[in-house]
Design a protein around this motif. Structure first.
Motif: not given
Length: 93
Positions: A1-14, A17-30
């Motif tokens: 579970g924690k690895k999946v969360i970390a992988d998702i966060e790292n993919s968005l931090i990098g 553009r994708k991070l902004k898109a996700v945050e626009k549609i789903c601000p509570q994505w974390r």
């Protein structure tokens, strides 16, 4: 579970553009991905996954329709532009 969360966060931090898109549609994505990772009922996860797959399929269909409409409009404008340029050149002679 924690690895999946970390992988998702790292993919968005990098990918700003994708991070902004996700945050626009789903601000509570974390919170949402953390919630999913805490789930114990595999049936609920399977149902949710199937819904995501259906939504992705519908989105892909919408994308194809939009691209087709764009192509049709672009093609039509192209021939009208050619016709108008030809008429203008004829008149300028």
């Amino acid at each position: 579970g924690k690895k999946v969360i970390a992988d998702i966060e790292n993919s968005l931090i990098g990918n700003e553009r994708k991070l902004k898109a996700v945050e626009k549609i789903c601000p509570q994505w974390r919170e949402n991905i953390e919630f999913v990772q805490r789930q114990k009922d595999s049936n609920e996860v399977n149902i949710a996954l199937e819904r995501v797959k259906v939504a992705r399929s519908e989105l892909n269909e919408m994308k194809e329709n939009i691209l087709q409409a764009f192509f049709e409009r672009d093609s039509t404008l192209d021939i009208f532009e050619q016709s108008l340029v030809g008429a203008k050149e004829r008149m300028d002679e």
